[in-house]
Design a protein around this motif. Structure first.
Motif, mmCIF file in Angstrom:
data_model
loop_
_atom_site.group_PDB
_atom_site.id
_atom_site.type_symbol
_atom_site.label_atom_id
_atom_site.label_comp_id
_atom_site.label_asym_id
_atom_site.label_seq_id
_atom_site.Cartn_x
_atom_site.Cartn_y
_atom_site.Cartn_z
ATOM 1 N N LEU A 88 -4.089 -6.100 14.005
ATOM 2 C CA LEU A 88 -4.858 -8.209 13.469
ATOM 3 C C LEU A 88 -5.432 -7.850 12.374
ATOM 4 N N TYR A 89 -5.616 -9.478 11.649
ATOM 5 C CA TYR A 89 -6.121 -10.111 10.343
ATOM 6 C C TYR A 89 -7.381 -10.106 10.379
ATOM 7 N N TYR B 242 1.829 -3.716 1.972
ATOM 8 C CA TYR B 242 0.875 -2.378 2.758
ATOM 9 C C TYR B 242 0.037 -2.591 3.734
ATOM 10 N N ASP B 243 -0.777 -3.659 3.154
ATOM 11 C CA ASP B 243 -1.828 -3.779 4.155
ATOM 12 C C ASP B 243 -1.324 -4.009 5.512
ATOM 13 N N GLU B 244 -0.234 -4.478 5.632
ATOM 14 C CA GLU B 244 0.743 -5.184 6.880
ATOM 15 C C GLU B 244 0.573 -4.063 8.075
ATOM 16 N N LYS B 245 1.517 -3.125 7.357
ATOM 17 C CA LYS B 245 1.671 -1.660 7.714
ATOM 18 C C LYS B 245 0.403 -0.759 7.959
ATOM 19 N N ALA B 265 11.769 -12.591 4.131
ATOM 20 C CA ALA B 265 10.714 -13.658 4.057
ATOM 21 C C ALA B 265 9.724 -14.745 3.860
ATOM 22 N N GLY B 266 9.532 -14.477 5.489
ATOM 23 C CA GLY B 266 7.882 -14.047 5.503
ATOM 24 C C GLY B 266 6.940 -13.658 4.683
ATOM 25 N N LYS B 267 7.084 -12.413 4.222
ATOM 26 C CA LYS B 267 6.455 -12.176 3.294
ATOM 27 C C LYS B 267 6.100 -12.084 1.829
ATOM 28 N N MET B 268 7.459 -12.969 1.071
ATOM 29 C CA MET B 268 8.191 -13.094 0.102
ATOM 30 C C MET B 268 7.688 -14.315 -0.220
ATOM 31 N N LEU B 269 7.539 -15.301 0.892
ATOM 32 C CA LEU B 269 7.598 -16.898 0.885
ATOM 33 C C LEU B 269 5.675 -17.284 0.055
ATOM 34 N N ARG B 330 3.938 4.732 -1.407
ATOM 35 C CA ARG B 330 3.795 4.890 -0.520
ATOM 36 C C ARG B 330 2.201 4.610 0.006
ATOM 37 N N THR B 331 1.191 4.738 -1.089
ATOM 38 C CA THR B 331 -0.146 4.242 -0.826
ATOM 39 C C THR B 331 -0.911 3.357 -1.427
ATOM 40 N N GLU B 332 -1.747 3.656 -0.828
ATOM 41 C CA GLU B 332 -2.542 2.135 -1.694
ATOM 42 C C GLU B 332 -2.577 2.350 -2.828
#
Lengths: 336, 416
Positions: A88-89, B242-245, B265-269, B330-332
Motif C-alpha cells: 500500500l502507499y 525501488y519504493d514500489e518494489k 510507462a506509468g512509472k516514467m510519466l 539493487r538497494t536504496e
C-alpha cells in the motif's frame, strides 16, 4: 465440477538453486486450501508464479480453465492477490489506495465507487477510509491490504501470510473475513501460512510444503491421522538398533525412529577448539515414537527403559496436530 | 489508461511530499540566484585576470572608419586585434579552429557611415569556441561600435547645422542659438542610441545571421540549472520504482491485468511531467522572477518551438536515465549513490554547474554525458538566439542518449 486451480509440475529455478521443485496440486471451486510450511519453503514463490508475478521455469497451471502460460490476461482477471508485504502507499488514504488499485483492474466511475465502499465494509474500515494508511495500526493496514485484493471480485483469492505482525483482534477479524468470503460469496481461497493454527481453523485441505516440495496433501483430519494416537519424543543416554526394534515392538507403539541430530553450523574462525570440546561430551539421542495410544505407550516405554537401565534425559508428548505432522514428516518444527 | 492511473497516483504521492517539492522546484531557483551572482564574479575575474583575448579582424574597408574602429578596440582593452585582409583565409582558419572567432568589417563601412546608412559588423565564432570569451569580445566590439557611431552621428548633425547657418541672415542665425544647438545634439544622441549606425551581429559558420541577444551570467545559470534539475528527476524515477518494489506494490501491479510496458510507462510519466513543470518554473523564473528580484532576466531565445522540443527531449532523456538507474541499483543505498554520482557528476562535467567554456580543458570528457548536449542546445537557443535547425545535432544526440539509457535499462530491469 472442474477444479478452480490445477497445478502441474511447477518449477522455479534461480541459477542452480531450485526454489520450487515441481509441485502439483489442485483446488476445487469454493474450497479454502492451505499451503503450510516454514519460511523459505517456497510458498510465496508458488503463489507468485500462479498470479503472474514471476514466470515459472517449467510446469504450468490452469486457473478457472485458463492456462497460466498462454492465457495470463484471463488468469489475472480471475485471481486476487494479497501479498505478504503491505503493498500500500502509506501517504495516501485507504480510499485513495483502493481507488488506484480498482482503476488498475479497469474499474471506473460508479462501479469503482461501489466496489471501494463494498470492500471497505468487508474489512470494516469505512469510518477511517480517508485517513492516510501510515496512520493505521498494523492490523488495519493488513485489512486494507486484503480489501485491495478484493476490488475486482476475484474468483480465486490468494492470501500470502496475511496475518504476519497482526494483533490478535485484527487476526480474528481477518479470519472472519476469509470465512465469510468463502461461505457467503463462494470465493475459492488459497491461504499460505506458517501458523498451523490458522490453517487448521480456515482450511478444508492442506498441502504441507518444505524445501520447495509438497511432502503431504490431504484433509487436516487425514493428515493428523498419520500420527495415530500421537507422538512421543524421548531423549536417551544411549540407544542402538536392537533397542529401537524393541521399542517399536512394545504394545501401543506404532513405530520408533531416531530423530536426526540438528546440523550444527560450521564453527567460526577462532571457535574451532571450543567446538571440539563440545563434541567430546556425549549428548545422547532422541527417539521419536509414534503411538497407537499415547498414554499406554508412555507407560510401556518408561517401563522398558527402566528394565534396560537406560537413563531418560527428556520426554516430550506432542499433541496430534499439523505441527506434529510436520515434525513427523520433516524432523523439524514449522517455525525453525 | 492504466499507465495514466499509475502516473496520477505517483503525482499524488509526489505532491504530498514537501521535501520533494522543495528539491524539485525551489532549490533550482535558489541555485540560479546564487550561481548568477557567483558566475558573474567568475566571469569578471576571468576577464580582468586573463591576458587579452585575440580578436582577428578582417578589414575589408581599409579606410579611416575601419582604422578608428580597430584603434578603439585596442584602446578598449580586453582584446588584442590581429589584422587580416583576406576573408577567405580567416574563414578557413575559423573552420579548422585555428582561430575561435573573427570580426568582419564590411568593405563600404566608411562611405555607408558618411551617408548615414547602417553598417553591420559580423562577429563569426566557431561553434565550439569558448562562449564566455565570445560574449566578452562581443561586448567590447559593441561598446566601441556604439561610441563610434554616436560620435559620428553627433558630429554629422553639428556639421549639418553649421552648413545650414552659413550664408543666412543675422536674425536667422540667432534662431540657431546655444539652446537650440544643444537640443538638436540631445535629439541626435537619443536617435543614435535607439538606432545605432553600427550594429554587431553574431554568427557561427554555416548558420544564417542571427541578431545577438542580451547576455548575462544568469543566462548560463538558468539553462544549467534547468538541465541539472531535470536530470535529477532520474533519481526520483529510480527511487519511485525501488519504493514500489520495497513496499510490495510492484508485485501487486505485476499480478494485475497490466502490461509491463504500461507499468513502466506509468512509472516514467509522472517524472516526465515533473521535469516539464520544473523546466517551465525555471524558465519563467529566469525570464520574470529574476527581474522581480532586481537581477537581469534571461532571454528565452527566438525559437520557442525549438526550446519546447529541447526541454521535452531533456525530460525524456532524464526518465530513461531513471529506468537505467533503477535497473542497475539493487538497494536504496545504491539508488542514492549511483543516482547522486550520475546526476550531479554528469551535471558537473556536462556544464550545468560550471559552464562548459570553463571546462574546455577537459577535452572530450564533457561530451560523453547528455548534460553537455542539453546545455549546448539550450545555450545555442537562449544565449546565441539560434533556431531549431542550428541545434538539430544536439537534439539528435540527446535522443540517442535517451534510446541508449532506455534500451540498456529495459534489458537489465528486474521485474522479479
Amino acid at each position: 465440477m472442474p477444479a478452480m486451480l490445477e497445478v502441474d509440475g511447477l518449477v522455479k529455478k534461480y541459477g542452480d538453486f531450485e526454489a520450487v521443485k515441481g509441485i502439483s496440486f489442485s483446488v476445487e471451486e469454493g474450497e479454502v486450501f492451505g499451503l503450510l510450511g516454514p519460511n523459505g519453503a517456497g510458498k510465496t514463490q508458488t503463489i507468485s508464479m500462479l498470479t503472474g508475478v514471476i514466470q515459472p521455469t517449467s510446469g504450468t497451471a490452469r486457473v478457472g480453465g485458463h492456462d497460466l502460460r498462454t492465457q495470463m490476461d484471463e488468469v489475472k482477471k480471475i485471481n486476487g492477490l494479497v501479498p505478504q508485504d503491505l503493498a500500500l502507499y502509506p501517504t495516501l488514504s485507504a480510499r485513495a489506495n483502493l481507488n488506484f488499485f480498482g482503476r488498475i483492474y479497469g474499474l471506473r466511475g460508479k462501479d469503482l465507487k461501489e466496489r471501494v465502499e463494498d470492500v471497505l465494509r468487508i474489512v470494516a474500515l469505512t469510518d477511517r477510509a480517508d485517513q492516510a494508511v501510515e496512520k493505521y495500526s498494523g492490523g488495519m493496514k493488513r485489512r486494507v491490504n486484503i480489501a485491495a485484493g478484493l476490488l475486482h471480485h476475484p474468483r480465486l483469492f490468494f492470501l500470502d501470510e496475511p496475518t504476519v505482525g497482526v494483533d490478535p483482534q485484527s487476526r480474528n477479524h481477518i479470519f472472519e473475513s476469509v470465512l465469510r468470503l468463502n461461505r457467503e460469496r463462494g470465493m475459492t481461497i488459497l491461504y499460505t501460512s506458517h501458523y498451523m493454527e490458522e490453517v487448521e481453523l480456515l482450511c478444508n485441505r492442506v498441502a504441507i510444503i518444505d524445501q520447495g516440495k509438497i511432502i503431504a496433501l490431504d484433509t487436516i483430519k487425514n493428515l493428523v491421522a498419520l500420527l495415530g494416537g500421537g507422538v512421543i519424543q524421548v531423549g536417551l543416554q544411549r540407544v542402538d538398533d536392537a533397542i529401537l526394534a524393541q521399542l517399536a515392538a512394545l504394545p501401543a507403539v506404532k513405530e520408533a525412529t531416531l530423530v536426526p541430530p540438528p546440523v550444527a553450523p560450521p564453527p567460526a574462525e577462532g571457535e574451532a577448539v571450543a567446538a571440539k570440546e563440545i563434541e567430546a561430551v556425549p549428548s545422547g539421542v532422541v527417539v521419536k515414537i509414534v503411538a497407537k495410544n499415547s498414554q499406554q505407550a508412555i507407560v510401556n516405554v518408561i517401563g522398558f527403559l527402566h528394565e534396560q537401565d537406560i537413563m531418560l534425559t527428556s520426554l516430550e508428548i506432542l499433541q496430534p496436530n499439523l505441527e506434529s505432522v510436520f515434525l513427523h514428516l520433516t524432523g523439524k518444527k514449522l517455525r525453525e | 489508461m492504466k499507465a495514466l492511473s499509475i502516473a496520477f497516483k505517483d503525482l499524488q504521492i509526489l505532491f504530498k511530499d514537501r521535501g520533494d517539492m522543495f528539491l524539485l522546484f525551489l532549490l533550482p531557483l535558489f541555485f540560479i540566484v546564487v550561481f548568477s551572482g557567483a558566475l558573474t564574479a567568475i566571469g569578471q575575474s576571468e576577464e580582468s585576470a586573463k591576458a587579452l583575448i585575440p580578436l582577428p579582424v578582417v578589414d575589408l574597408d581599409g579606410g579611416d572608419a575601419a582604422r578608428t574602429l580597430i584603434d578603439g578596440l585596442n584602446a578598449a582593452g580586453g582584446v588584442r586585434v590581429e589584422h587580416y585582409t583576406n576573408q577567405a583565409e580567416a574563414t578557413t582558419l575559423l573552420k579548422d579552429r585555428k582561430i575561435d572567432r573573427a570580426l568582419i568589417v564590411p568593405s563600404a563601412m566608411g562611405s555607408d557611415l558618411a551617408a548615414g546608412r547602417t553598417v553591420t559588423l559580423r562577429l563569426v565564432s566557431h561553434p565550439d569556441a569558448n562562449a564566455g570569451q565570445t560574449e566578452a569580445v562581443r561586448l567590447v566590439v559593441d561598446g566601441v561600435a556604439r561610441d563610434m557611431a554616436l560620435e559620428g552621428q553627433i558630429l554629422a548633425a553639428l556639421r549639418q547645422m553649421g552648413e545650414m547657418q552659413a550664408g543666412e541672415s543675422a536674425e536667422y542665425q540667432q534662431a540657431f542659438g546655444v539652446e537650440k544647438t544643444q537640443a538638436q545634439a540631445r535629439s541626435q544622441f537619443d536617435q543614435a542610441q535607439a538606432r545605432p549606425l553600427i550594429e554587431v551581429k553574431q554568427t557561427v559558420p554555416t548558420q544564417p545571421e542571427q541578431p545577438v541577444k542580451l547576455s548575462s551570467m544568469a543566462e548560463v545559470a538558468v539553462p544549467g540549472m534547468l538541465v541539472l534539475f531535470a536530470f535529477l528527476t532520474a533519481q526520483s524515477t529510480a527511487r519511485s520504482i525501488y519504493d514500489e518494489k520495497k513496499i510490495g506494490s510492484f508485485r501487486r501491479l505485476l499480478a494485475a491485468p497490466l502490461s509491463k510496458a504500461a507499468l513502466l510507462a506509468g512509472k516514467m510519466l509522472p517524472n516526465f511531467i515533473t521535469a516539464l513543470i520544473q523546466a517551465v518554473v525555471i524558465l519563467a523564473f529566469g525570464a520574470i522572477g529574476l527581474q522581480l528580484l532586481g537581477l537581469k532576466p534571461v532571454s528565452l531565445g527566438s525559437d520557442p518551438l525549438a526550446l519546447v522540443l529541447a526541454v521535452v527531449l531533456i525530460a525524456l532523456c532524464s526518465v530513461s536515465l531513471g529506468i537505467l538507474i533503477a535497473a542497475l541499483a539493487r538497494t536504496e543505498g545504491q539508488i542514492g549513490g549511483i543516482g547522486t554520482l550520475v546526476t550531479w557528476g554528469m551535471g558537473l562535467i556536462g556544464g550545468s554547474i560550471i559552464p562548459v567554456f570553463v571546462l574546455d580543458q577537459f577535452g572530450v570528457l564533457p561530451k560523453i554525458v547528455p548534460h553537455y548536449w542539453a546545455n549546448r542546445a539550450l545555450d545555442n537557443l537562449m544565449i546565441r538566439g539560434l533556431g531549431l535547425a542550428d541545434v538539430g545535432a544536439e537534439l539528435v544526440i540527446l535522443l540517442g542518449f535517451t534510446a541508449l539509457f532506455f534500451v540498456v535499462g529495459l534489458w537489465k530491469f528486474d521485474f522479479d
